[in-house]
Design a protein around this motif. Structure first.
Motif, PDB file in Angstrom:
ATOM      1  N   ALA A   9       1.076  -1.265  -0.039  1.00  0.00           N
ATOM      2  CA  ALA A   9       0.181  -0.212  -0.154  1.00  0.00           C
ATOM      3  C   ALA A   9       1.028   1.169   0.152  1.00  0.00           C
ATOM      4  O   ALA A   9       2.069   1.097   0.259  1.00  0.00           O
ATOM      5  CB  ALA A   9      -0.965   0.010   1.208  1.00  0.00           C
ATOM      6  N   TRP A  10       0.351   2.557  -0.660  1.00  0.00           N
ATOM      7  CA  TRP A  10       0.994   3.597  -0.590  1.00  0.00           C
ATOM      8  C   TRP A  10       0.321   4.600   0.631  1.00  0.00           C
ATOM      9  O   TRP A  10      -0.853   4.787   0.484  1.00  0.00           O
ATOM     10  CB  TRP A  10       0.911   4.287  -1.891  1.00  0.00           C
ATOM     11  CG  TRP A  10       1.786   5.503  -2.080  1.00  0.00           C
ATOM     12  CD1 TRP A  10       1.307   6.603  -2.210  1.00  0.00           C
ATOM     13  CD2 TRP A  10       3.138   5.574  -2.176  1.00  0.00           C
ATOM     14  NE1 TRP A  10       1.926   7.751  -2.391  1.00  0.00           N
ATOM     15  CE2 TRP A  10       3.440   7.005  -2.359  1.00  0.00           C
ATOM     16  CE3 TRP A  10       4.217   4.923  -1.659  1.00  0.00           C
ATOM     17  CZ2 TRP A  10       4.955   7.419  -2.334  1.00  0.00           C
ATOM     18  CZ3 TRP A  10       5.542   5.238  -2.210  1.00  0.00           C
ATOM     19  CH2 TRP A  10       5.784   6.582  -2.266  1.00  0.00           C
ATOM     20  N   ASP A  13      -2.163   7.011  -0.152  1.00  0.00           N
ATOM     21  CA  ASP A  13      -3.401   7.012  -0.915  1.00  0.00           C
ATOM     22  C   ASP A  13      -4.395   7.244   0.255  1.00  0.00           C
ATOM     23  O   ASP A  13      -4.269   7.052   1.293  1.00  0.00           O
ATOM     24  CB  ASP A  13      -3.545   5.755  -1.328  1.00  0.00           C
ATOM     25  CG  ASP A  13      -2.727   5.520  -2.614  1.00  0.00           C
ATOM     26  OD1 ASP A  13      -2.265   6.345  -3.228  1.00  0.00           O
ATOM     27  OD2 ASP A  13      -2.640   4.393  -3.025  1.00  0.00           O
ATOM     28  N   PRO A  14      -5.550   7.912  -0.318  1.00  0.00           N
ATOM     29  CA  PRO A  14      -6.516   8.744   0.640  1.00  0.00           C
ATOM     30  C   PRO A  14      -7.105   7.540   1.437  1.00  0.00           C
ATOM     31  O   PRO A  14      -7.185   7.779   2.814  1.00  0.00           O
ATOM     32  CB  PRO A  14      -7.702   9.008  -0.355  1.00  0.00           C
ATOM     33  CG  PRO A  14      -6.942   9.483  -1.285  1.00  0.00           C
ATOM     34  CD  PRO A  14      -5.650   8.554  -1.533  1.00  0.00           C
ATOM     35  N   PRO A  15      -7.446   6.226   1.388  1.00  0.00           N
ATOM     36  CA  PRO A  15      -7.882   5.353   2.298  1.00  0.00           C
ATOM     37  C   PRO A  15      -6.881   4.893   3.326  1.00  0.00           C
ATOM     38  O   PRO A  15      -7.179   4.628   4.390  1.00  0.00           O
ATOM     39  CB  PRO A  15      -8.289   4.033   1.521  1.00  0.00           C
ATOM     40  CG  PRO A  15      -7.838   4.177   0.119  1.00  0.00           C
ATOM     41  CD  PRO A  15      -7.515   5.651  -0.094  1.00  0.00           C
ATOM     42  N   GLU A  48      12.877   3.005   2.563  1.00  0.00           N
ATOM     43  CA  GLU A  48      13.410   1.940   3.454  1.00  0.00           C
ATOM     44  C   GLU A  48      12.116   1.626   4.336  1.00  0.00           C
ATOM     45  O   GLU A  48      12.278   0.825   5.168  1.00  0.00           O
ATOM     46  CB  GLU A  48      14.437   2.606   4.327  1.00  0.00           C
ATOM     47  CG  GLU A  48      13.929   3.606   5.340  1.00  0.00           C
ATOM     48  CD  GLU A  48      14.191   5.085   4.612  1.00  0.00           C
ATOM     49  OE1 GLU A  48      14.115   5.934   5.028  1.00  0.00           O
ATOM     50  OE2 GLU A  48      14.643   5.181   3.113  1.00  0.00           O
ATOM     51  N   ILE A  49      10.874   1.917   3.887  1.00  0.00           N
ATOM     52  CA  ILE A  49       9.694   1.364   4.501  1.00  0.00           C
ATOM     53  C   ILE A  49       8.925   0.795   3.742  1.00  0.00           C
ATOM     54  O   ILE A  49       8.765   1.132   2.622  1.00  0.00           O
ATOM     55  CB  ILE A  49       8.785   2.806   4.914  1.00  0.00           C
ATOM     56  CG1 ILE A  49       9.548   3.952   5.888  1.00  0.00           C
ATOM     57  CG2 ILE A  49       7.601   2.259   5.635  1.00  0.00           C
ATOM     58  CD1 ILE A  49       9.716   3.478   7.264  1.00  0.00           C
ATOM     59  N   ARG A  50       8.222  -0.213   4.132  1.00  0.00           N
ATOM     60  CA  ARG A  50       7.456  -1.140   3.365  1.00  0.00           C
ATOM     61  C   ARG A  50       6.172  -1.203   4.059  1.00  0.00           C
ATOM     62  O   ARG A  50       5.968  -1.375   5.379  1.00  0.00           O
ATOM     63  CB  ARG A  50       7.981  -2.575   3.553  1.00  0.00           C
ATOM     64  CG  ARG A  50       9.310  -2.827   2.828  1.00  0.00           C
ATOM     65  CD  ARG A  50       9.376  -2.556   1.524  1.00  0.00           C
ATOM     66  NE  ARG A  50      10.703  -2.925   0.769  1.00  0.00           N
ATOM     67  CZ  ARG A  50      11.704  -2.268   0.749  1.00  0.00           C
ATOM     68  NH1 ARG A  50      11.956  -0.898   1.275  1.00  0.00           N
ATOM     69  NH2 ARG A  50      12.791  -2.563  -0.023  1.00  0.00           N
ATOM     70  N   PHE A  51       5.023  -0.863   3.241  1.00  0.00           N
ATOM     71  CA  PHE A  51       3.697  -0.600   4.102  1.00  0.00           C
ATOM     72  C   PHE A  51       2.579  -1.448   3.194  1.00  0.00           C
ATOM     73  O   PHE A  51       2.684  -1.679   2.117  1.00  0.00           O
ATOM     74  CB  PHE A  51       3.312   0.787   3.999  1.00  0.00           C
ATOM     75  CG  PHE A  51       2.566   1.274   4.960  1.00  0.00           C
ATOM     76  CD1 PHE A  51       2.974   1.539   6.284  1.00  0.00           C
ATOM     77  CD2 PHE A  51       1.129   1.408   4.942  1.00  0.00           C
ATOM     78  CE1 PHE A  51       2.385   2.011   7.152  1.00  0.00           C
ATOM     79  CE2 PHE A  51       0.192   2.092   5.960  1.00  0.00           C
ATOM     80  CZ  PHE A  51       0.986   2.076   7.037  1.00  0.00           C
ATOM     81  N   PHE A  52       1.933  -1.934   4.183  1.00  0.00           N
ATOM     82  CA  PHE A  52       0.634  -3.135   3.450  1.00  0.00           C
ATOM     83  C   PHE A  52      -0.578  -2.590   4.207  1.00  0.00           C
ATOM     84  O   PHE A  52      -0.723  -1.840   5.262  1.00  0.00           O
ATOM     85  CB  PHE A  52       1.117  -4.466   4.057  1.00  0.00           C
ATOM     86  CG  PHE A  52       2.468  -4.838   3.851  1.00  0.00           C
ATOM     87  CD1 PHE A  52       2.847  -5.147   2.431  1.00  0.00           C
ATOM     88  CD2 PHE A  52       3.777  -4.549   4.737  1.00  0.00           C
ATOM     89  CE1 PHE A  52       4.113  -5.530   2.200  1.00  0.00           C
ATOM     90  CE2 PHE A  52       5.027  -5.048   4.091  1.00  0.00           C
ATOM     91  CZ  PHE A  52       5.233  -5.174   3.295  1.00  0.00           C
ATOM     92  N   ALA A  53      -1.522  -2.924   3.502  1.00  0.00           N
ATOM     93  CA  ALA A  53      -3.000  -2.849   3.924  1.00  0.00           C
ATOM     94  C   ALA A  53      -3.986  -4.109   3.577  1.00  0.00           C
ATOM     95  O   ALA A  53      -3.489  -4.684   2.551  1.00  0.00           O
ATOM     96  CB  ALA A  53      -3.716  -1.518   3.212  1.00  0.00           C
TER      97      ALA A  53
END
Length: 153
Positions: A9-10, A13-15, A48-53
């Motif tokens: 996920a970015w 992004d709004p949500p 360096e950040i990995r983000f998930f949703a």
């Protein structure tokens, strides 16, 4: 978990941003400013950040990420919307974070959480995290912080 997956996920992004802001409000209600070690959206978007949703349609139900550091990955921003709790989504996101840490060559996951989050502490313990001392740039004398670590793999 209903076949859901934690996807990349970015944070801007709004949500996803809405969930980060919801989490900020939650933490600000629980802890004094000096005990809130929150990464802002710009920092969460760094390489360096990995983000998930986890999503249901366009709505983000759960978020979390890891900050890749020297020798370990730090779990950041794990949060499940209250309406989506009890479905195993936090565990799903944590598994994705740990997998990413291993893929990126970080055999240890560390985290900082707060004393007023018994559900989080219970989840981390169930997942094999053990308490440890402060790490990184965290203050050593914050009575609101709990530090934990897990060896992955």
């Amino acid at each position: 978990m209903n076949g859901r997956t934690a996807v990349i996920a970015w944070p801007a992004d709004p949500p996803v941003r809405a969930m980060v802001e919801e989490l900020d409000r939650y933490f600000h209600a629980l802890y004094p400013p000096e005990s809130n070690h929150l990464l802002d959206i710009d920092t969460l978007c760094q390489p360096e950040i990995r983000f998930f949703a986890v999503f249901a349609g366009e709505e983000a139900l759960a978020i979390g990420g890891c900050w890749l550091k020297d020798g370990y990955a730090e779990v950041k921003r794990l949060y499940v919307r209250p309406s989506a709790r009890g479905r195993g989504l936090a565990q799903l996101v944590m598994r994705r974070i740990e997998d990413e840490a291993m893929i990126c060559g970080r055999p240890i996951a560390r985290l900082e959480t707060g004393i007023h989050q018994p559900e989080s502490l219970s989840l981390y313990r169930r997942l094999g995290y053990a308490e440890r001392g402060p790490f990184g740039d965290y203050p050593v004398d914050d009575p609101n912080s709990v530090f934990m670590e897990k060896r992955l793999g």
